[in-house]
Design a protein around this motif. Structure first.
Motif, PDB file in Angstrom:
ATOM      1  N   GLN A  48       0.841  -1.177   0.000  1.00 34.13           N
ATOM      2  CA  GLN A  48       0.000   0.000   0.000  1.00 34.13           C
ATOM      3  C   GLN A  48       0.883   1.236   0.000  1.00 34.13           C
ATOM      4  OE1 GLN A  48      -1.665   1.666   3.400  1.00 34.13           O
ATOM      5  NE2 GLN A  48      -2.484   3.275   2.101  1.00 34.13           N
ATOM      6  N   PHE A  95      -9.747   7.134  -1.042  1.00 33.19           N
ATOM      7  CA  PHE A  95      -9.610   8.551  -0.713  1.00 33.19           C
ATOM      8  C   PHE A  95      -9.342   8.675   0.782  1.00 33.19           C
ATOM      9  CE2 PHE A  95      -9.653  12.884  -1.160  1.00 33.19           C
ATOM     10  CZ  PHE A  95     -10.714  13.536  -0.560  1.00 33.19           C
ATOM     11  N   SER A  96     -10.078   9.479   1.487  1.00 34.95           N
ATOM     12  CA  SER A  96      -9.728   9.745   2.879  1.00 34.95           C
ATOM     13  C   SER A  96     -10.288   8.713   3.834  1.00 34.95           C
ATOM     14  CB  SER A  96     -10.213  11.119   3.302  1.00 34.95           C
ATOM     15  OG  SER A  96     -11.618  11.200   3.139  1.00 34.95           O
ATOM     16  N   HIS A  97     -11.419   8.071   3.494  1.00 35.78           N
ATOM     17  CA  HIS A  97     -11.917   7.030   4.371  1.00 35.78           C
ATOM     18  C   HIS A  97     -11.443   5.688   3.840  1.00 35.78           C
ATOM     19  CE1 HIS A  97     -15.095   5.979   1.508  1.00 35.78           C
ATOM     20  NE2 HIS A  97     -15.405   7.232   1.445  1.00 35.78           N
ATOM     21  N   TYR A  98     -11.996   4.623   4.331  1.00 37.19           N
ATOM     22  CA  TYR A  98     -11.351   3.342   4.110  1.00 37.19           C
ATOM     23  C   TYR A  98     -11.860   2.555   2.900  1.00 37.19           C
ATOM     24  CZ  TYR A  98      -9.246   4.077   8.633  1.00 37.19           C
ATOM     25  OH  TYR A  98      -8.533   4.595   9.675  1.00 37.19           O
ATOM     26  N   GLU A  99     -12.935   3.013   2.254  1.00 33.21           N
ATOM     27  CA  GLU A  99     -13.484   2.225   1.160  1.00 33.21           C
ATOM     28  C   GLU A  99     -12.512   2.172  -0.007  1.00 33.21           C
ATOM     29  OE1 GLU A  99     -17.320   3.469  -0.140  1.00 33.21           O
ATOM     30  OE2 GLU A  99     -17.664   1.635  -1.298  1.00 33.21           O
ATOM     31  N   GLN A 100     -12.267   0.971  -0.499  1.00 36.65           N
ATOM     32  CA  GLN A 100     -11.342   0.778  -1.612  1.00 36.65           C
ATOM     33  C   GLN A 100     -12.102   0.402  -2.877  1.00 36.65           C
ATOM     34  OE1 GLN A 100      -7.766  -1.459  -0.911  1.00 36.65           O
ATOM     35  NE2 GLN A 100      -7.771  -1.021   1.270  1.00 36.65           N
ATOM     36  N   TYR A 101     -11.593   0.914  -3.987  1.00 35.18           N
ATOM     37  CA  TYR A 101     -12.179   0.664  -5.301  1.00 35.18           C
ATOM     38  C   TYR A 101     -11.129  -0.021  -6.166  1.00 35.18           C
ATOM     39  CZ  TYR A 101     -15.711   3.981  -3.741  1.00 35.18           C
ATOM     40  OH  TYR A 101     -16.693   4.615  -3.029  1.00 35.18           O
ATOM     41  N   PHE A 102     -11.551  -1.085  -6.839  1.00 34.72           N
ATOM     42  CA  PHE A 102     -10.611  -1.927  -7.566  1.00 34.72           C
ATOM     43  C   PHE A 102     -10.666  -1.729  -9.067  1.00 34.72           C
ATOM     44  CE2 PHE A 102      -8.590  -4.781  -4.549  1.00 34.72           C
ATOM     45  CZ  PHE A 102      -9.312  -4.487  -3.406  1.00 34.72           C
ATOM     46  N   GLY A 103      -9.512  -1.888  -9.686  1.00 32.68           N
ATOM     47  CA  GLY A 103      -9.423  -1.901 -11.126  1.00 32.68           C
ATOM     48  C   GLY A 103      -9.758  -3.278 -11.677  1.00 32.68           C
TER      49      GLY A 103
END
Lengths: 111, 113
Positions: A48, A95-103
Motif C-alpha cells: 500500500q 480517498f480519505s476514508h477506508y473504502e477501496q475501489y478496484f481496477g
C-alpha cells in the motif's frame, strides 16, 4: 469519472523474466494498494502506498517492489518470475476514508 | 492476525430465490466491504459497511460489529447475480493510512434460470 485503470490487461512471461504492471487511481485518490489473487482464493495484500510513501507491505519476497508517482499512479514490479507468480494482480485506490475501489486487474501467466 | 470466514462456500439458487451470505471475523474492524467478483475478475463494490444496515435495490447488508459478523442478503436473485461474493475487512490495528484488506475465501453463487 473514470474508475481505477490497470495495464496491461493480460500478460504472458517466461520464468526468470521481470514484469511491470501499472495502475492509475480514481482522480483525487491518494492511496493505491496492490493485491495478488490466485485461482480459488481471495486477494492477498502486497503493498500500500499513500502520498508516494510505502505504508504497508504484505508477506511477499523482495522480488516484488512498487512505487507511487507524483500523479499518484503506481507501478508493481516483479523480478525473476516464478511459475507461482501466475495470478490476477489487482490495484485498488481510496480517498480519505477506508473504502477501496478496484481496477479490472492484470492477468499474468508465467510459463 | 484477523481471520475472515465466509459461509456457505458454494450456493446454487433458482432464479427468483432469496439468499443470505455470512461473514464472520475474529477481531474489531474499522472497514468491512462486500464485493461481487464477475467471471472476468472485476471486483464490484457492493457495500462499505463497518457497522449498521444498508440497502441497494435487491441487495442489503447488515454488520453487527460487537458480535463480529456481517450478512449480505440477495432477494429475487437473477442469473446476473452469479459469481463470487467476497467479504473483506481492515482491523483497528491497521488504523491510520494503512488500508490493508483481509479477505475471506468467498461464496461462489450460481443462479440458474
Amino acid at each position: 469519472d473514470a474508475g481505477v485503470t490497470q495495464s496491461p490487461t493480460h500478460l504472458i512471461k517466461t520464468r526468470g523474466q521481470h514484469v511491470t504492471l501499472r495502475c492509475s487511481p480514481i482522480s483525487g485518490h491518494k492511496s493505491v494498494s496492490w493485491y495478488q489473487q490466485v485461482l480459488g482464493q481471495g486477494p492477498q495484500f502486497i503493498f500500500q502506498y499513500y502520498e508516494k510513501e510505502e505504508r504497508g507491505r504484505g508477506n511477499f519476497p523482495d522480488r516484488f517492489s512498487a512505487r507511487q508517482f507524483p500523479n499518484y499512479s503506481s507501478e508493481l514490479n516483479v523480478n525473476a518470475l516464478l511459475l507461482g507468480d501466475s495470478a490476477l494482480y489487482l490495484c485498488a485506490s481510496s480517498f480519505s476514508h477506508y473504502e477501496q475501489y478496484f481496477g479490472p486487474g492484470t492477468r499474468l501467466t508465467v510459463t | 492476525g484477523i481471520q475472515v470466514e465466509q459461509s456457505p462456500p458454494d450456493l446454487i439458487l433458482q432464479e427468483g430465490a432469496n439468499s443470505t451470505l455470512r461473514c464472520n471475523f475474529s477481531d474489531s474492524v474499522n472497514n468491512l466491504q462486500w464485493f461481487h467478483q464477475n467471471p472476468w475478475g472485476q471486483l464490484i463494490n457492493l457495500f462499505y459497511i463497518p457497522s449498521g444496515t444498508k440497502q441497494n435495490g435487491r441487495l442489503s447488508a447488515t454488520t453487527v460489529a460487537t458480535e463480529r459478523y456481517s450478512l449480505l442478503y440477495i432477494s429475487s436473485s437473477q442469473t446476473t447475480d452469479s459469481g463470487v461474493y467476497f467479504c473483506a475487512v481492515a482491523t483497528i490495528a491497521n488504523a491510520g493510512n494503512n488500508r490493508k484488506l483481509i479477505w475471506g475465501l468467498g461464496t461462489s453463487l450460481a443462479v440458474n434460470p
